[in-house]
Design an enzyme around this catalytic site. Sequence first.
Site, PDB file in Angstrom:
ATOM      1  N   HIS A  12     -60.040  -6.314 -55.314  1.00  0.00           N
ATOM      2  CA  HIS A  12     -60.339  -4.948 -54.927  1.00  0.00           C
ATOM      3  C   HIS A  12     -59.392  -4.579 -53.858  1.00  0.00           C
ATOM      4  CE1 HIS A  12     -62.776  -6.536 -51.895  1.00  0.00           C
ATOM      5  NE2 HIS A  12     -63.306  -7.222 -52.777  1.00  0.00           N
ATOM      6  N   LYS A  37     -61.369   4.847 -56.352  1.00  0.00           N
ATOM      7  CA  LYS A  37     -61.575   3.984 -55.110  1.00  0.00           C
ATOM      8  C   LYS A  37     -61.742   2.603 -55.279  1.00  0.00           C
ATOM      9  CE  LYS A  37     -64.309   5.318 -51.109  1.00  0.00           C
ATOM     10  NZ  LYS A  37     -65.594   5.711 -50.548  1.00  0.00           N
ATOM     11  N   ASP A 156     -66.060 -12.072 -43.791  1.00  0.00           N
ATOM     12  CA  ASP A 156     -65.798 -11.154 -45.229  1.00  0.00           C
ATOM     13  C   ASP A 156     -66.872 -11.832 -46.215  1.00  0.00           C
ATOM     14  OD1 ASP A 156     -64.575 -13.517 -46.082  1.00  0.00           O
ATOM     15  OD2 ASP A 156     -62.805 -12.212 -46.682  1.00  0.00           O
ATOM     16  N   GLY A 187     -71.324 -12.123 -45.238  1.00  0.00           N
ATOM     17  CA  GLY A 187     -70.837 -10.773 -45.918  1.00  0.00           C
ATOM     18  C   GLY A 187     -71.470 -10.718 -47.438  1.00  0.00           C
ATOM     19  N   ARG A 425     -61.094   4.766 -42.295  1.00  0.00           N
ATOM     20  CA  ARG A 425     -61.410   5.788 -41.643  1.00  0.00           C
ATOM     21  C   ARG A 425     -60.232   6.904 -41.636  1.00  0.00           C
ATOM     22  NH1 ARG A 425     -65.550   3.065 -41.223  1.00  0.00           N
ATOM     23  NH2 ARG A 425     -65.995   4.387 -42.946  1.00  0.00           N
ATOM     24  N   ARG A 456     -75.118   8.311 -44.434  1.00  0.00           N
ATOM     25  CA  ARG A 456     -73.782   8.046 -43.548  1.00  0.00           C
ATOM     26  C   ARG A 456     -73.729   9.247 -42.517  1.00  0.00           C
ATOM     27  NH1 ARG A 456     -69.253   6.132 -47.153  1.00  0.00           N
ATOM     28  NH2 ARG A 456     -68.225   6.084 -45.002  1.00  0.00           N
ATOM     29  N   ARG A 505     -70.281   6.813 -33.460  1.00  0.00           N
ATOM     30  CA  ARG A 505     -69.013   5.960 -33.681  1.00  0.00           C
ATOM     31  C   ARG A 505     -67.872   6.968 -33.602  1.00  0.00           C
ATOM     32  NH1 ARG A 505     -66.423   5.653 -38.785  1.00  0.00           N
ATOM     33  NH2 ARG A 505     -68.205   6.493 -39.945  1.00  0.00           N
ATOM     34  N   THR A 536     -64.922  13.734 -40.621  1.00  0.00           N
ATOM     35  CA  THR A 536     -65.317  12.991 -41.755  1.00  0.00           C
ATOM     36  C   THR A 536     -64.034  13.081 -42.704  1.00  0.00           C
ATOM     37  OG1 THR A 536     -66.889  12.596 -43.408  1.00  0.00           O
ATOM     38  CG2 THR A 536     -66.550  14.988 -43.026  1.00  0.00           C
ATOM     39  N   SER A 537     -63.972  11.959 -43.473  1.00  0.00           N
ATOM     40  CA  SER A 537     -62.751  11.869 -44.347  1.00  0.00           C
ATOM     41  C   SER A 537     -62.848  12.957 -45.237  1.00  0.00           C
ATOM     42  CB  SER A 537     -62.679  10.377 -44.999  1.00  0.00           C
ATOM     43  OG  SER A 537     -63.915  10.492 -45.687  1.00  0.00           O
TER      44      SER A 537
HETATM   45 FE   LIG Z   1     -61.433 -10.441 -47.288  1.00  0.00          FE
END
Ligand SMILES: [Fe+2]
Length: 575
Positions: A12, A37, A156, A187, A425, A456, A505, A536-537
């Site tokens: 991914h 995505k 991760d 993670g 972001r 969110r 944030r 925001t995105s």
């Molecule tokens: Fe990684």
Amino acid sequence: MKILGLSGAVGHDASAALYIDGQLVAAAEEERFLRDKHAKGRFPLESSRFCLEFAGLQPADIDVVAFPYSPISLLSPARWHYARRYWYAPDRALDALFNGNRRYKKNVRGVMSMLEQLGVNTRQVHFMPVEHHLAHASSAYHLSGFREKTAILGIDGKGEYATTFFGYGENGQIHKIREFYDPDSLGGMYGALTQYLGFEMLDGEFKVMGMAPYGDPEKHDLSRLIKYDRKDFHVDTRLVNVIGLRRYKENGRGYYFSNKLVDWLGPKRRGDAIDDPYVDYAASIQKLLEDVSLGLIEHYLGDILKETGKLCFAGGVALNVKLNQRIIALPYVQELFVQPAASDAGTAIGAASYVANELGESVERMEHVYLGPSYTSDQCIAACRECEHNPDWEVVEDAPARAAELLAGGDPVAWFQGRMEFGPRALGNRSILGDPSTAAIADRINEQIKYRERWRPFCPSMLDTVAEDILQTDHPSPYMTFTFDVAESWKSRIPEVVHEDGTARAQIVTRDTNPRYYKLIEEVEKRTGNAVVLNTSLNRRGEPMVCSPADALNMFFGSDLEYLMMEDVLVTKRA
Ligand SMILES: [Fe+2]
């Protein structure tokens, strides 16, 4: 030297990054081009094409391909650890011992075939694999610009086998102190609970973090999930980070938690309506992640931090802004740099910068994330002319002032400018903006872009001139990778970007890195008195951030947004 870094090794977040003589020239995520995505299962063909085209290079000009996934020797403890801990799935355990680099070989085949499609001669180009966690570490350390001895943290889900990395950087070299291996993954544990709480891994972690402040972390003790003694940890694989027959299954799909976890905590959360007791679980898992991480940081990195106070951090867990807030609050941490593309997309930068450094180039500090494609106003007009929705558009003289006027009037504005951001972001080039003092603007954006997840929170971009007053600290924060406590006096001024727990944030915007966005926020300040916008995105739920003007128009006409500013072109919807 021209080095092309490629990510996508773990299935991914494929991406490409181009270094020329130690300078990061271009980088982009494959998902933006494919409009899919995380671009699962894909290699970064389109993003590599973009990098070459942007730099005006031919495929034959590439000297080195750097890849953040490497063969792991049988002499490393990694494969043995894996085999021992996965004894209950003997096929996987034996595979780790007898065929432990199978995934690496498969990756190499995939990359080679992608490079050939790109036109790179795979017999001539130098292919350099870099251990996954060294790539994360390099993306943090080499790009931090820290000159002194620097503590390095990587957390991760999993790379080849390693899940957690403690090390330090000194004079450009990265040294390992300690690694932890699969299935002992913080993670992974957080991801398994993310699934249990009804969200998807890779995106849902942000929602768990957003949900946490609504719950009580003391109500349920989740410490059974992990055995931890400050220097070592073992995740309980009877509950989470499970594989094979231990997996909880639903409609033929297996999850990373077990039936035993469901027996203990109750059924997996379904839908978005039920909150109890799940918000408390979210609070508990967030606190557990923070407590264990902070303890390990203290144990492995405490001495270095006491010496220089510099820490850098990458890996998907580095996007946990609440954890980062607590790291910054440690008395001996002076400055934390989080690689803004902390998840696997950033390993393209990491592998390339690692190799550049190994080959003797001096790697430049990261100054911004505006590394993707940009488009001129003429290209935006051409996209309007081709758009099937036949949009109303006009060229405006002063786009920042015009957008500020709309924002101050209480309208959200889609703001498409300059080069696309690298990393998750939106930092003012592919953003949806609002005035954070306009009551219910967050709800309005939610309605207009439809069904944004309720967990969110919206975040602020603010000018450097007011940041210290709002955030009560002079710690840098250019990439929205930290939360800070908002000063009481500002909470009522910008309520729409203050989270449930009184934090925000924040992105601190400087004139040098994004003059146009800076100008826009200055114009907003003239009208509202606050040098802050809600940011925001620019995408709809489940879609990647928009890349091109055509994507922006598609998104715009698939939403109820009324204003889209693409460079100097203002697109509006007819009444
Ligand atoms: Fe990684």
